[in-house]
Design a protein around this motif. Structure first.
Motif: not given
Length: 324
Positions: A66-87
């Motif tokens: 789950e997203i807990v913090q957005l970096g500068e310039g990030v749009t379209g997402w918010k804290a609490g969104d369930r996400v997956m990805g390479r990282c």
């Protein structure tokens, strides 16, 4: 926070559990509270090229949370969104994802299931679609079909309407994969499957081969290809990094051999196929046409046991580490 690190030297690689600072998202990044991450064999093979001798870095390559913090310039997402990805550093309580690599988790999937998708299925999409150009009705040959990439290749190929031949040293694993649509299973670990491939394809050969094994099956896979066939190289778990090439066959059949690796790609290049994957394949997870196959999930403190389970070669599909 707790984070597993891979430490490498001239003799091998080992995992260390460390206490490190929670990372902060930079521009174009999101900080994710990790709930699960998947193991990928290449990361644990010493000499595979993912870790230089004398280096140490956070381990793990794909996960979900789950997203807990957005970096500068990030749009379209918010804290609490369930996400997956390479990282990088996915075997940690918190990890950073490049927003270009971040994908929403389909509602029907658990975060453990989602953690098994990003790297494996993006590699498979590259193998089968972006470079492999697999079409409906064509034949796909998968060496090591019970591996994570092997199972993903089988599932994606069926969504694309292709027919699949898979090799494995375990008949029980081949029987298990029949439920996912495996058309022909060949029980072998040796380079002796050409005749069976030709019989299944009425003498034409496979249109695309996925080689997850390495050099020991390269020549046999090459001669099992059809006219204008393709072969993708994605791993070498056999430790054999060289193989003879039949130039006459390559020439006469107009064959293509390609590699799938992110090692030398830029972040922009790695993210290039995400939109195509999201449009072409992600809906198949959302509606259940592809169901991630998890062999076993381990708790966070059982990482050594998870690694040992992978190295035992007893699994079918993905091995997942629970973090949350």
């Amino acid at each position: 926070m707790k984070s597993y690190w891979m430490v490498s030297d001239d003799t091998g690689s080992r995992l260390e559990l460390r206490d490190v600072d929670t990372p902060q998202p930079g521009p174009g990044q999101v900080l994710v509270k990790m709930h699960a991450a998947s193991l990928n064999r290449g990361e644990f093979i010493h000499g595979h090229g993912l870790h230089a001798a004398g280096s140490a870095k956070a381990a793990g390559m794909e996960g979900a949370g789950e997203i807990v913090q957005l970096g500068e310039g990030v749009t379209g997402w918010k804290a609490g969104d369930r996400v997956m990805g390479r990282c990088p550093g996915a075997f940690s309580q918190y990890a950073l994802m490049d927003v270009r690599e971040t994908m929403p988790v389909p509602a029907r999937l658990t975060l453990e299931e989602a953690a098994s998708i990003p790297l494996t299925f993006l590699v498979t999409h590259d193998l089968l679609v972006l470079q492999g150009q697999l079409q409906a009705g064509q034949w796909l040959l998968v060496n090591g079909v019970s591996s994570g990439v092997g199972v993903a290749s089988l599932q994606m190929a069926k969504v694309l309407g292709a027919k699949v031949i898979g090799t494995s040293g375990s008949q029980a694993k081949l029987d298990q994969l029949q439920a996912l649509g495996l058309d022909v299973g060949i029980c072998t670990r040796a380079p002796d499957f050409h005749d069976a491939v030709m019989q299944a394809t009425e003498g034409k050969g496979a249109n695309l081969a996925v080689n997850t094994v390495g050099g020991t099956v390269f020549a046999e896979s090459l001669r099992s290809l059809a006219f204008q066939g393709r072969m993708g190289i994605v791993g070498y778990v056999d430790g054999t990094l060289t193989a003879p090439i039949d130039l006459e066959t390559l020439h006469a059949k107009r064959l293509v051999v390609f590699g799938v690796s992110n090692k030398l790609r830029t972040p922009a290049q790695r993210a290039d196929g995400i939109a195509k994957f999201a449009a072409q394949i992600l809906p198949a997870f959302a509606d259940g046409r592809i169901q991630p196959m998890i062999d076993r999930a381990f708790e966070f403190d059982a990482m050594p046991q998870a690694k040992a389970h992978m190295e035992s070669n007893q699994h079918t599909g993905k091995i997942v580490l629970r973090i949350g």
